[in-house]
Motif scaffolding. Structure first.
Motif, PDB file in Angstrom:
ATOM      1  N   ARG A 234       0.842  -1.198   0.000  1.00  0.00           N
ATOM      2  CA  ARG A 234       0.000   0.000   0.000  1.00  0.00           C
ATOM      3  C   ARG A 234       0.877   1.249   0.000  1.00  0.00           C
ATOM      4  NH1 ARG A 234      -5.481  -0.358  -1.202  1.00  0.00           N
ATOM      5  NH2 ARG A 234      -6.199  -2.419  -0.566  1.00  0.00           N
ATOM      6  N   VAL A 235       0.686   2.081  -1.017  1.00  0.00           N
ATOM      7  CA  VAL A 235       1.432   3.338  -1.128  1.00  0.00           C
ATOM      8  C   VAL A 235       0.446   4.493  -1.013  1.00  0.00           C
ATOM      9  CG1 VAL A 235       2.872   4.770  -2.632  1.00  0.00           C
ATOM     10  CG2 VAL A 235       3.210   2.291  -2.572  1.00  0.00           C
ATOM     11  N   TYR A 236       0.776   5.495  -0.225  1.00  0.00           N
ATOM     12  CA  TYR A 236      -0.135   6.627  -0.060  1.00  0.00           C
ATOM     13  C   TYR A 236      -0.127   7.514  -1.318  1.00  0.00           C
ATOM     14  CZ  TYR A 236       4.007   9.464   1.104  1.00  0.00           C
ATOM     15  OH  TYR A 236       5.211  10.105   1.066  1.00  0.00           O
ATOM     16  N   ALA A 239       2.997   9.977  -3.333  1.00  0.00           N
ATOM     17  CA  ALA A 239       4.214   9.614  -2.604  1.00  0.00           C
ATOM     18  C   ALA A 239       5.445  10.175  -3.317  1.00  0.00           C
ATOM     19  CB  ALA A 239       4.318   8.098  -2.489  1.00  0.00           C
ATOM     20  N   SER A 240       6.403  10.597  -2.552  1.00  0.00           N
ATOM     21  CA  SER A 240       7.613  11.204  -3.112  1.00  0.00           C
ATOM     22  C   SER A 240       8.586  10.147  -3.621  1.00  0.00           C
ATOM     23  CB  SER A 240       8.303  12.045  -2.032  1.00  0.00           C
ATOM     24  OG  SER A 240       8.794  11.197  -1.001  1.00  0.00           O
ATOM     25  N   ALA A 241       9.559  10.602  -4.414  1.00  0.00           N
ATOM     26  CA  ALA A 241      10.599   9.695  -4.895  1.00  0.00           C
ATOM     27  C   ALA A 241      11.385   9.124  -3.717  1.00  0.00           C
ATOM     28  CB  ALA A 241      11.534  10.437  -5.852  1.00  0.00           C
ATOM     29  N   ARG A 242      11.620   9.943  -2.700  1.00  0.00           N
ATOM     30  CA  ARG A 242      12.359   9.490  -1.532  1.00  0.00           C
ATOM     31  C   ARG A 242      11.624   8.362  -0.807  1.00  0.00           C
ATOM     32  NH1 ARG A 242      16.796   8.255  -0.465  1.00  0.00           N
ATOM     33  NH2 ARG A 242      17.358  10.114  -1.671  1.00  0.00           N
ATOM     34  N   TYR A 243      10.294   8.437  -0.738  1.00  0.00           N
ATOM     35  CA  TYR A 243       9.507   7.378  -0.103  1.00  0.00           C
ATOM     36  C   TYR A 243       9.715   6.054  -0.836  1.00  0.00           C
ATOM     37  CZ  TYR A 243       5.472   4.584   1.308  1.00  0.00           C
ATOM     38  OH  TYR A 243       4.671   3.566   1.756  1.00  0.00           O
ATOM     39  N   TYR A 244       9.694   6.084  -2.175  1.00  0.00           N
ATOM     40  CA  TYR A 244       9.890   4.846  -2.940  1.00  0.00           C
ATOM     41  C   TYR A 244      11.276   4.261  -2.702  1.00  0.00           C
ATOM     42  CZ  TYR A 244       5.503   5.062  -5.551  1.00  0.00           C
ATOM     43  OH  TYR A 244       4.185   5.037  -5.899  1.00  0.00           O
ATOM     44  N   LEU A 245      12.274   5.135  -2.614  1.00  0.00           N
ATOM     45  CA  LEU A 245      13.633   4.643  -2.412  1.00  0.00           C
ATOM     46  C   LEU A 245      13.834   4.102  -0.993  1.00  0.00           C
ATOM     47  CD1 LEU A 245      15.630   7.432  -4.297  1.00  0.00           C
ATOM     48  CD2 LEU A 245      15.228   5.075  -5.055  1.00  0.00           C
ATOM     49  N   ASP A 246      13.208   4.751  -0.027  1.00  0.00           N
ATOM     50  CA  ASP A 246      13.418   4.355   1.369  1.00  0.00           C
ATOM     51  C   ASP A 246      12.517   3.213   1.815  1.00  0.00           C
ATOM     52  OD1 ASP A 246      15.307   6.325   1.536  1.00  0.00           O
ATOM     53  OD2 ASP A 246      14.056   7.751   2.638  1.00  0.00           O
ATOM     54  N   GLU A 247      11.275   3.183   1.355  1.00  0.00           N
ATOM     55  CA  GLU A 247      10.295   2.232   1.857  1.00  0.00           C
ATOM     56  C   GLU A 247       9.999   1.083   0.888  1.00  0.00           C
ATOM     57  OE1 GLU A 247       9.224   2.461   4.899  1.00  0.00           O
ATOM     58  OE2 GLU A 247      10.175   4.401   5.289  1.00  0.00           O
ATOM     59  N   VAL A 248       9.895   1.381  -0.392  1.00  0.00           N
ATOM     60  CA  VAL A 248       9.485   0.364  -1.356  1.00  0.00           C
ATOM     61  C   VAL A 248      10.687  -0.434  -1.862  1.00  0.00           C
ATOM     62  CG1 VAL A 248       8.304  -0.048  -3.547  1.00  0.00           C
ATOM     63  CG2 VAL A 248       7.530   1.804  -2.048  1.00  0.00           C
ATOM     64  N   ILE A 260       1.560  -3.062  -6.469  1.00  0.00           N
ATOM     65  CA  ILE A 260       0.953  -1.868  -5.877  1.00  0.00           C
ATOM     66  C   ILE A 260      -0.433  -1.695  -6.489  1.00  0.00           C
ATOM     67  CG2 ILE A 260       1.180   0.603  -5.449  1.00  0.00           C
ATOM     68  CD1 ILE A 260       4.162   0.346  -5.881  1.00  0.00           C
ATOM     69  N   SER A 261      -1.449  -1.763  -5.662  1.00  0.00           N
ATOM     70  CA  SER A 261      -2.831  -1.642  -6.124  1.00  0.00           C
ATOM     71  C   SER A 261      -3.678  -1.005  -5.034  1.00  0.00           C
ATOM     72  CB  SER A 261      -3.387  -3.022  -6.490  1.00  0.00           C
ATOM     73  OG  SER A 261      -4.748  -2.947  -6.846  1.00  0.00           O
ATOM     74  N   PRO A 262      -4.439   0.056  -5.355  1.00  0.00           N
ATOM     75  CA  PRO A 262      -4.509   0.739  -6.649  1.00  0.00           C
ATOM     76  C   PRO A 262      -3.287   1.625  -6.845  1.00  0.00           C
ATOM     77  CG  PRO A 262      -5.859   1.889  -5.058  1.00  0.00           C
ATOM     78  CD  PRO A 262      -5.334   0.667  -4.356  1.00  0.00           C
ATOM     79  N   PHE A 263      -3.119   2.111  -8.080  1.00  0.00           N
ATOM     80  CA  PHE A 263      -1.903   2.864  -8.374  1.00  0.00           C
ATOM     81  C   PHE A 263      -2.177   4.279  -8.871  1.00  0.00           C
ATOM     82  CE2 PHE A 263       2.118   3.740 -10.692  1.00  0.00           C
ATOM     83  CZ  PHE A 263       2.983   3.551  -9.626  1.00  0.00           C
ATOM     84  N   ALA A 264      -3.418   4.698  -8.979  1.00  0.00           N
ATOM     85  CA  ALA A 264      -3.703   6.052  -9.458  1.00  0.00           C
ATOM     86  C   ALA A 264      -3.151   7.079  -8.465  1.00  0.00           C
ATOM     87  CB  ALA A 264      -5.209   6.242  -9.639  1.00  0.00           C
ATOM     88  N   ASN A 265      -2.459   8.093  -8.989  1.00  0.00           N
ATOM     89  CA  ASN A 265      -1.946   9.199  -8.176  1.00  0.00           C
ATOM     90  C   ASN A 265      -1.026   8.726  -7.056  1.00  0.00           C
ATOM     91  OD1 ASN A 265      -3.633  10.896  -9.717  1.00  0.00           O
ATOM     92  ND2 ASN A 265      -5.328  10.556  -8.322  1.00  0.00           N
ATOM     93  N   ARG A 266      -0.221   7.733  -7.327  1.00  0.00           N
ATOM     94  CA  ARG A 266       0.670   7.213  -6.291  1.00  0.00           C
ATOM     95  C   ARG A 266       2.102   7.714  -6.447  1.00  0.00           C
ATOM     96  NH1 ARG A 266      -3.692   6.261  -4.602  1.00  0.00           N
ATOM     97  NH2 ARG A 266      -4.306   4.564  -3.212  1.00  0.00           N
ATOM     98  N   LEU A 267       2.292   8.754  -7.255  1.00  0.00           N
ATOM     99  CA  LEU A 267       3.624   9.341  -7.414  1.00  0.00           C
ATOM    100  C   LEU A 267       3.487  10.859  -7.480  1.00  0.00           C
ATOM    101  CD1 LEU A 267       6.692   9.001  -7.886  1.00  0.00           C
ATOM    102  CD2 LEU A 267       6.205   8.919 -10.345  1.00  0.00           C
TER     103      LEU A 267
END
Length: 559
Positions: A234-236, A239-248, A260-267
């Motif tokens: 689950r991604v809020y 989400a920032s690029a830093r969040y993807y690098l640190d958490e995902v 990752i589902s759903p994925f609309a507006n997740r970046l």
């Protein structure tokens, strides 16, 4: 057995059977028969029925009656505040009054042959250093896979795909062709290859992001050949690029695959330039509609152009969001009365379940209209365009889903613009048969016909005009003629049923001038915002891609 008193009193059955003395006779008569005095005349009329509860009922009725009588008086003494201008739909009344003048006024102040396109100034150019840097290839043994579920309609799914490409580049992951959710409103079961040219998508991105159709057999086998069994991350939203690098990224490295589902507006819209370039590349080059869609769209444009020869082969495209689901979702009210309200309630119940019946849900149709949140009716669109100076000989292409109460609501627009066309009127039933029941494929046809128009008119916002306006700006190096009405001003004007046609035209011409002024403004932003995304404003962030394609002239939209 008690004997009946000689005076004929009806309380005989309560009297003592023994012979009373004169004193206790009076007492017993007082004790056992005093209800006769309490009931009074009611007791005489309804013997044996009257009771204390009826007195309570009479008291309640008295209070209710007093309240009902007092309410009109209180309303007169303290009337509710009047509704502000623009809060009520009166456009149909205004049209009925002005129609004779509209019909007689066929002078055109807008010539499609003379419409211009904005040229960006050289001082706004910025160097493209490092923005197009290739990503380092990854060996098959070390590949990690990203799976996303794109939800929503055609263009919300498009945003999800572009964001997935950017995230895959950011994480140096291999992207599996995105899957499409089956939405309970659009109900379109199409897969990626039904909408887009899958081979073109993969080959265009191959130097930047590896795209595959399926997971490797050994990996999918570990999940019983079912992608849905892969744990969902689950991604809020945004989400920032830093969040993807640190958490995902750590989870991806450990599991080899992440879903990752759903994925609309997740970046987030603001990301590093070389990753932003991937989003531009995906949207404006890699995502090309399937040949089935492009071939029919090309035919529709050809037929629309031939019907617009009097205007030099140019036409105006209008996007109207007056489908029944949109009207229901907006919670706005028009001129349908109680029947319309009941119908909209049923549509909301069917499409969104109990969402609109929650206790904290407040329906404010008047406020929605004042704030410009109500979909414009075809009648309002027609009056606006005629007021702006488009004559009844202007070729109009109407892009929309199934219009709510189409027969009634489209009639005024057709009266104002007899050359109105739709995809249904420009193709045969056999040609359109393969698209029926597939809302995204039908929307893709509209998208391409609008992309080819001289003027695009948006009436309600949303993803369709958002992406289309950005695509037109990208093709024409910054600007293509778009009309965006100010609906907060428009609702006030069309509610004024005493306005004259000349005064109405003055307002519309000012609105057109303001729309033109805003549409030539190229945003100069240092940091992207949600409203300033590359999908709506591709320049300057996507200019490097534009230059790499040598787009001094508009490219062939169908190649």
């Amino acid at each position: 057995m008690a004997s009946k008193p000689a005076n004929g009193s009806h309380c005989y059955k309560y009297c003592s059977p023994e012979q009373p003395t004169a004193a206790n006779s009076r007492r017993k008569l007082h004790v056992h028969c005093n209800h006769r005095r309490r009931g009074g005349v009611f007791y005489l009329i309804f013997p044996g029925v009257f009771h204390r509860r009826y007195l309570l009922l009479l008291t309640v009725l008295y209070i209710v009656g007093l309240t009902l009588c007092a309410r009109p008086l209180l309303t007169i003494l303290n009337p509710p505040p009047p509704l502000p201008p623009g809060s009520l739909y009166r456009s149909h009344e205004l049209f009925s009054k002005l129609w004779p003048e509209i019909q007689a006024d066929n002078a055109s102040t807008v010539e499609l042959d003379n419409l211009w396109r904005y040229k960006r100034k050289g001082k706004e150019q910025k160097p493209c250093s490092n923005a197009t840097a290739r990503l380092q290839p990854v060996s098959s043994e070390l590949q990690r896979y990203l799976i996303v579920d794109a939800n929503g309609g055609l263009n919300q799914q498009r945003a999800s795909i572009c964001n997935a490409v950017a995230v895959a580049g950011l994480l140096n992951a291999t992207l599996v062709i995105p899957r499409f959710d089956l939405h309970n409103i659009w109900k379109d079961p199409s897969v990626f290859a039904d909408i887009y040219d899958e081979d073109h998508f993969i080959s265009t991105l191959e130097d930047y992001v590896t795209v595959v159709r399926d997971l490797p057999k050994d990996l999918i086998e570990s999940y019983d050949f079912n992608i849905s069994d892969i744990p969902n991350f689950r991604v809020y939203s945004w989400a920032s690029a830093r969040y993807y690098l640190d958490e995902v990224y750590p989870v991806l490295q450990e599991n080899r695959v992440i879903r990752i589902s759903p994925f609309a507006n997740r970046l987030a819209t603001s990301i590093p330039p070389h990753i932003q370039y991937l989003r531009c590349l995906a949207n404006y080059k890699a995502l090309r509609f399937s040949s089935t869609i492009l071939n029919l769209a090309r035919e529709i444009v050809s037929r629309m152009t031939s019907k617009s020869l009097a205007a030099g082969g140019k036409y105006v495209s209008v996007h109207i969001r007056f489908e029944e689901d949109m009207v229901a979702f907006s919670c706005c009210e028009y001129d349908g009365g109680e029947a319309e309200k009941s119908e909209m309630d049923a549509i909301r119940e069917k499409g969104w379940g109990k969402k609109f019946k929650r206790k904290n849900r407040v329906f404010e149709p008047e406020l929605n209209r004042i704030n410009g949140r109500c979909p414009m009716t075809p009648l309002e669109v027609g009056m606006m365009l005629r007021g702006m100076g488009f004559s009844n000989e202007t070729p109009i292409y109407l892009a929309s889903g199934k219009i709510y109460n189409a027969e009634r609501n489209l009639e005024p627009l057709r009266k104002m613009f007899p050359l109105l066309q739709t995809k249904e009127s420009l193709v045969t039933a056999d040609e359109l048969n393969a698209f029926q029941g597939f809302s995204s494929r039908l929307a893709a046809l509209d998208y391409m016909v609008c992309l080819s128009s001289e003027v695009f008119v948006t009436t309600h916002g949303g993803n369709f005009p958002h992406f289309l306006m950005g695509h037109r700006r990208f093709l024409y190096n910054g600007h293509a003629k778009t009309i965006t009405p100010d609906k907060t001003k428009l609702v006030v004007i069309v509610q004024n049923t005493s306005i004259s046609w000349d005064s109405f035209k003055d307002h519309m011409e000012l609105m057109l001038a303001e729309s033109d002024r805003k549409s030539i403004m190229v945003p100069r932003v240092k940091k992207s915002t949600r409203k300033g995304s590359i999908y709506l404003n591709p320049l300057p962030e996507c200019r490097c891609l534009w230059e790499s394609q040598n787009s001094s002239t508009p490219p062939d939209l169908y190649s």
